[in-house]
Motif scaffolding. Structure first.
Motif, short mmCIF file in Angstrom:
data_model
loop_
_atom_site.label_atom_id
_atom_site.label_comp_id
_atom_site.label_asym_id
_atom_site.label_seq_id
_atom_site.Cartn_x
_atom_site.Cartn_y
_atom_site.Cartn_z
N ARG A 229 13.68 -14.74 -13.28
CA ARG A 229 12.83 -14.70 -13.07
C ARG A 229 11.88 -15.98 -13.95
O ARG A 229 11.26 -16.28 -14.16
CB ARG A 229 12.27 -13.41 -13.77
N THR B 56 6.56 -12.92 -15.09
CA THR B 56 6.79 -11.60 -15.55
C THR B 56 6.86 -10.87 -14.14
O THR B 56 7.09 -11.15 -13.23
CB THR B 56 5.21 -11.43 -16.04
N GLN B 57 7.80 -9.87 -14.91
CA GLN B 57 8.08 -8.68 -14.40
C GLN B 57 6.91 -7.66 -13.67
O GLN B 57 7.01 -7.92 -12.18
CB GLN B 57 8.70 -7.04 -14.94
N GLN B 58 5.08 -7.83 -13.90
CA GLN B 58 4.77 -7.58 -12.96
C GLN B 58 4.18 -8.22 -12.07
O GLN B 58 2.81 -8.23 -10.78
CB GLN B 58 2.81 -7.23 -14.87
N GLU B 59 3.71 -10.04 -12.91
CA GLU B 59 4.27 -10.76 -11.72
C GLU B 59 4.69 -10.91 -10.02
O GLU B 59 4.17 -10.87 -9.29
CB GLU B 59 3.65 -12.32 -12.10
N ALA C 237 6.39 -8.07 -9.45
CA ALA C 237 6.10 -6.46 -8.61
C ALA C 237 4.78 -6.80 -7.73
O ALA C 237 5.32 -6.18 -6.96
CB ALA C 237 5.24 -5.33 -9.96
N LYS C 238 4.49 -7.22 -7.72
CA LYS C 238 2.54 -7.68 -7.25
C LYS C 238 3.45 -8.07 -6.09
O LYS C 238 2.58 -8.21 -5.43
CB LYS C 238 1.53 -8.18 -7.94
N THR D 53 6.17 -1.51 -8.10
CA THR D 53 5.47 -1.12 -9.63
C THR D 53 6.59 -2.31 -11.09
O THR D 53 8.09 -2.50 -10.45
CB THR D 53 5.67 0.58 -10.51
N ARG D 54 6.07 -2.60 -11.93
CA ARG D 54 6.22 -3.02 -12.78
C ARG D 54 7.88 -2.10 -13.57
O ARG D 54 8.69 -2.69 -13.66
CB ARG D 54 5.82 -3.30 -13.73
N GLN D 55 7.54 -0.88 -13.83
CA GLN D 55 8.84 -0.38 -13.53
C GLN D 55 9.90 -0.21 -12.75
O GLN D 55 11.43 -0.44 -13.14
CB GLN D 55 8.13 1.60 -13.83
#
Length: 81
Positions: A17, A24-27, A29-30, A35-37
């Motif tokens: 990453r 990011t984890q969020q990016e 995940a999307k 999910t980010r989790q």
């Protein structure tokens, strides 16, 4: 007695990453539709991704499964059959 093979899956996801423009984890995940989790749990080794997600990750990071994920087997004896 038979032997059960258990092991630990480690990964280079966090490193990949950051190599990819500090994604990011969020990016991530999307892009994957999770999910980010879920990403956090995979990175921490608390959750193993499905094969589909694992292959998607190799496409995203232009890498191979064995470069992204590592398996360390531990053999243990189980009860008699």
């Amino acid at each position: 007695m038979t032997k059960k093979v258990k092991g630990i899956i480690s990964n280079q996801l966090r490193k990949k990453r950051f190599e990819k423009d500090e994604m990011t984890q969020q990016e991530l995940a999307k892009v994957l539709g999770v999910t980010r989790q879920t990403i956090a749990a995979i990175e921490a080794g608390k959750y193993s991704p499905s094969l589909e997600v694992a292959f998607c990750l190799t496409d995203i990071f232009a890498t191979t499964l064995d470069e992204l994920f590592q398996w360390q087997a531990n053999e243990s004896e189980s009860d008699k059959d």
